[in-house]
Design a protein around this motif. Sequence first.
Motif, mmCIF file in Angstrom:
data_model
loop_
_atom_site.group_PDB
_atom_site.id
_atom_site.type_symbol
_atom_site.label_atom_id
_atom_site.label_comp_id
_atom_site.label_asym_id
_atom_site.label_seq_id
_atom_site.Cartn_x
_atom_site.Cartn_y
_atom_site.Cartn_z
ATOM 1 N N ASP A 1 -0.272 -8.140 -17.088
ATOM 2 C CA ASP A 1 -1.869 -7.312 -16.835
ATOM 3 C C ASP A 1 -2.753 -8.681 -16.149
ATOM 4 O O ASP A 1 -4.016 -8.303 -15.939
ATOM 5 C CB ASP A 1 -1.761 -7.067 -18.564
ATOM 6 N N ILE A 2 -2.033 -9.748 -16.521
ATOM 7 C CA ILE A 2 -3.019 -11.331 -16.209
ATOM 8 C C ILE A 2 -2.791 -11.375 -14.528
ATOM 9 O O ILE A 2 -4.465 -10.986 -14.066
ATOM 10 C CB ILE A 2 -1.973 -12.417 -16.869
ATOM 11 N N VAL A 3 -1.840 -11.181 -13.991
ATOM 12 C CA VAL A 3 -1.544 -11.252 -12.365
ATOM 13 C C VAL A 3 -2.341 -9.269 -12.293
ATOM 14 O O VAL A 3 -2.691 -9.440 -10.863
ATOM 15 C CB VAL A 3 0.089 -11.098 -12.079
ATOM 16 N N ALA A 4 -2.258 -8.163 -12.293
ATOM 17 C CA ALA A 4 -2.303 -7.178 -12.210
ATOM 18 C C ALA A 4 -3.694 -7.381 -12.475
ATOM 19 O O ALA A 4 -4.683 -6.536 -11.596
ATOM 20 C CB ALA A 4 -2.336 -5.851 -12.774
ATOM 21 N N GLU A 5 -4.585 -8.103 -13.184
ATOM 22 C CA GLU A 5 -5.956 -7.730 -12.906
ATOM 23 C C GLU A 5 -6.480 -7.690 -11.754
ATOM 24 O O GLU A 5 -7.533 -6.865 -12.036
ATOM 25 C CB GLU A 5 -7.129 -8.723 -14.507
ATOM 26 N N PRO A 6 -6.935 -8.424 -10.979
ATOM 27 C CA PRO A 6 -7.741 -8.157 -9.689
ATOM 28 C C PRO A 6 -7.262 -7.171 -8.882
ATOM 29 O O PRO A 6 -7.767 -7.234 -8.638
ATOM 30 C CB PRO A 6 -7.139 -9.199 -8.996
ATOM 31 N N LEU A 7 -6.388 -6.955 -8.787
ATOM 32 C CA LEU A 7 -5.340 -5.635 -8.503
ATOM 33 C C LEU A 7 -6.073 -4.093 -8.873
ATOM 34 O O LEU A 7 -6.893 -3.569 -8.379
ATOM 35 C CB LEU A 7 -3.896 -4.734 -8.477
ATOM 36 N N ARG A 8 -6.476 -4.532 -10.239
ATOM 37 C CA ARG A 8 -7.192 -3.126 -11.168
ATOM 38 C C ARG A 8 -8.505 -3.190 -11.093
ATOM 39 O O ARG A 8 -9.382 -1.921 -10.575
ATOM 40 C CB ARG A 8 -7.207 -3.204 -12.485
ATOM 41 N N ASN A 9 -9.095 -4.164 -10.344
ATOM 42 C CA ASN A 9 -10.749 -4.166 -9.963
ATOM 43 C C ASN A 9 -11.136 -3.714 -8.590
ATOM 44 O O ASN A 9 -11.867 -3.349 -8.443
ATOM 45 C CB ASN A 9 -11.308 -5.447 -10.066
ATOM 46 N N PHE A 10 -10.098 -3.851 -8.232
ATOM 47 C CA PHE A 10 -9.900 -3.734 -6.843
ATOM 48 C C PHE A 10 -9.616 -2.242 -5.753
ATOM 49 O O PHE A 10 -9.740 -1.426 -4.918
ATOM 50 C CB PHE A 10 -10.152 -4.315 -5.504
ATOM 51 N N GLU A 11 -7.871 -2.243 -6.507
ATOM 52 C CA GLU A 11 -7.579 -1.083 -6.133
ATOM 53 C C GLU A 11 -6.657 0.035 -6.767
ATOM 54 O O GLU A 11 -6.800 -0.811 -8.099
ATOM 55 C CB GLU A 11 -6.372 -1.809 -4.983
ATOM 56 N N LYS A 12 -6.707 1.029 -6.682
ATOM 57 C CA LYS A 12 -5.861 2.337 -7.547
ATOM 58 C C LYS A 12 -4.871 2.730 -6.962
ATOM 59 O O LYS A 12 -4.311 2.781 -5.876
ATOM 60 C CB LYS A 12 -7.157 3.118 -6.868
ATOM 61 N N LEU A 13 -3.989 1.600 -7.963
ATOM 62 C CA LEU A 13 -3.181 2.093 -8.083
ATOM 63 C C LEU A 13 -2.155 2.615 -8.950
ATOM 64 O O LEU A 13 -2.258 2.609 -9.978
ATOM 65 C CB LEU A 13 -1.595 0.138 -7.915
ATOM 66 N N SER A 14 -0.934 3.591 -8.535
ATOM 67 C CA SER A 14 0.377 3.755 -10.320
ATOM 68 C C SER A 14 0.766 2.889 -10.474
ATOM 69 O O SER A 14 0.377 2.082 -10.398
ATOM 70 C CB SER A 14 0.807 4.798 -9.577
ATOM 71 N N LYS A 15 0.943 3.085 -12.045
ATOM 72 C CA LYS A 15 1.367 1.940 -12.852
ATOM 73 C C LYS A 15 3.103 1.478 -12.300
ATOM 74 O O LYS A 15 3.346 0.549 -12.650
ATOM 75 C CB LYS A 15 1.427 2.272 -14.484
ATOM 76 N N LYS A 16 3.323 2.446 -11.916
ATOM 77 C CA LYS A 16 4.408 1.912 -11.330
ATOM 78 C C LYS A 16 4.332 1.424 -9.479
ATOM 79 O O LYS A 16 4.891 0.449 -9.317
ATOM 80 C CB LYS A 16 5.125 3.052 -9.994
ATOM 81 N N GLU A 17 3.737 1.496 -8.492
ATOM 82 C CA GLU A 17 3.078 0.240 -7.682
ATOM 83 C C GLU A 17 2.314 -1.165 -8.124
ATOM 84 O O GLU A 17 3.061 -1.706 -7.962
ATOM 85 C CB GLU A 17 2.260 1.373 -7.050
ATOM 86 N N GLU A 18 2.399 -0.605 -9.413
ATOM 87 C CA GLU A 18 1.480 -1.906 -9.928
ATOM 88 C C GLU A 18 2.586 -2.770 -10.407
ATOM 89 O O GLU A 18 2.760 -4.288 -9.850
ATOM 90 C CB GLU A 18 0.185 -1.959 -10.753
ATOM 91 N N ARG A 19 3.581 -2.382 -10.491
ATOM 92 C CA ARG A 19 4.369 -3.295 -11.296
ATOM 93 C C ARG A 19 5.305 -4.101 -10.498
ATOM 94 O O ARG A 19 5.392 -4.952 -10.677
ATOM 95 C CB ARG A 19 5.274 -2.086 -12.594
ATOM 96 N N ILE A 20 5.276 -3.124 -9.630
ATOM 97 C CA ILE A 20 6.070 -3.614 -8.224
ATOM 98 C C ILE A 20 5.360 -4.344 -7.190
ATOM 99 O O ILE A 20 6.058 -5.661 -7.059
ATOM 100 C CB ILE A 20 6.658 -2.279 -7.016
ATOM 101 N N ARG A 21 3.735 -4.324 -7.571
ATOM 102 C CA ARG A 21 3.309 -5.977 -6.513
ATOM 103 C C ARG A 21 3.206 -6.693 -7.338
ATOM 104 O O ARG A 21 3.281 -7.518 -6.644
ATOM 105 C CB ARG A 21 2.155 -5.182 -6.314
ATOM 106 N N VAL A 22 3.176 -6.226 -8.631
ATOM 107 C CA VAL A 22 2.885 -7.981 -9.384
ATOM 108 C C VAL A 22 4.889 -7.964 -9.641
ATOM 109 O O VAL A 22 4.723 -9.837 -9.632
ATOM 110 C CB VAL A 22 3.049 -7.290 -10.915
ATOM 111 N N GLN A 23 5.744 -8.057 -9.525
ATOM 112 C CA GLN A 23 7.401 -8.397 -9.909
ATOM 113 C C GLN A 23 7.090 -9.365 -7.815
ATOM 114 O O GLN A 23 7.724 -10.083 -7.983
ATOM 115 C CB GLN A 23 8.078 -7.292 -9.468
#
Length: 310
Positions: free
Chosen positions: A111-133
């Motif tokens: 959630d910490i690393v994904a926070e900026p992504l959530r502010n600016f990009e619409k990613l699915s949960k799975k995409e988000e997880r992959i990006r954070v990893q």
Amino acid sequence: MAFLKVEDLKVHFPIKGGLFGRTLDYVRAVDGVSFSLEKGKTYGLVGESGSGKSTTGRAIIGLNHITDGVITFEDKPVTLAKTAKSEARKDIQMIFQDPYSSLNPKKRVLDIVAEPLRNFEKLSKKEERIRVQELLELVGLSPESILKYPHEFSGGQRQRIGIARAVALKPKLIIADEPVSALDVSVQAQVLNFMKEIQNELDLTYLFISHDLGVIKHMCDHIGIMYKGRFVEEGTAKEIFEQPQHIYTKRLVAAIPEIDPSKRGELKRFRDEVNKEYEQAYNDYFDTEGLAYALKPITDTHLVALPEKG
Ligand SMILES: Nc1ncnc2c1ncn2[C@@H]1O[C@H](COP(=O)(O)OP(=O)(O)OP(=O)(O)O)[C@@H](O)[C@H]1O
Ligand SMILES: [Mg+2]
């Protein structure tokens, strides 16, 4: 095109008091600072506590009001960022001093690393997880880290999490405010070298803030030395370290420890000379209020704050 340009920046904070909370005076945290930063380079802001380094950095990212002056990023004026979603907050990111207090301890790394992504990009949960990893891999942390909390990491690892978060949106400029000051000396070099590695890889430009001239020496191409809200000197790293002109800069340079025993004698002579000059010639370098004079060029890149007659 100028990448980042700061022109005569002033940031004053009101001091309120008395029965009616009137403004009695101002803290002139930044009082007429100008410099510019080229793409792909690292600019160092150095100076003692309270000299206005963080205030300058925060003004550039739109977190502090600007009392006077202009800041342009890619030729567009920077304005006060109203929310974390303001556009400027995407291209300019910040890395903070204390990775523990700047990372929410109740949140998982995901959630910490994904926070900026959530502010600016619409990613699915799975995409988000992959990006954070992927981001964690980039900073040298295992993919399983996503489920952990900040306290489960060492200081150096926590700063890597802070860096992963800062680079999540592929920013162009990173303002690193004392990014290694809270870390053990042994870990500092690792984090600094890692920041250098990703600088090329991700095409980053750094504004690097530190009170530690040794750290600045390791990282920066150009350096601005701040004292009480003003610059006393600005130059390339070579100019600042080999030809320091202002007594304040000389004192900072003389205070850097020397690792090479064969150079210690030379350093001691330089220190004695600087201390003597500081005692005898202080008034040649500061105005009657103890503030720095305006900068004057001595080469194309080297500027020193000296009185008019030189
Ligand atoms: N929001 C604020 N309100 C009032 N005064 C402030 C505010 N922010 C900073 N200041 C004051 O402005 C001056 C410069 O502070 P700043 O944090 O920029 O210094 P700094 O160079 O980053 O110091 P340090 O090395 O301790 O981080 C200080 O006197 C500080 O107390
Ligand atoms: Mg600061």
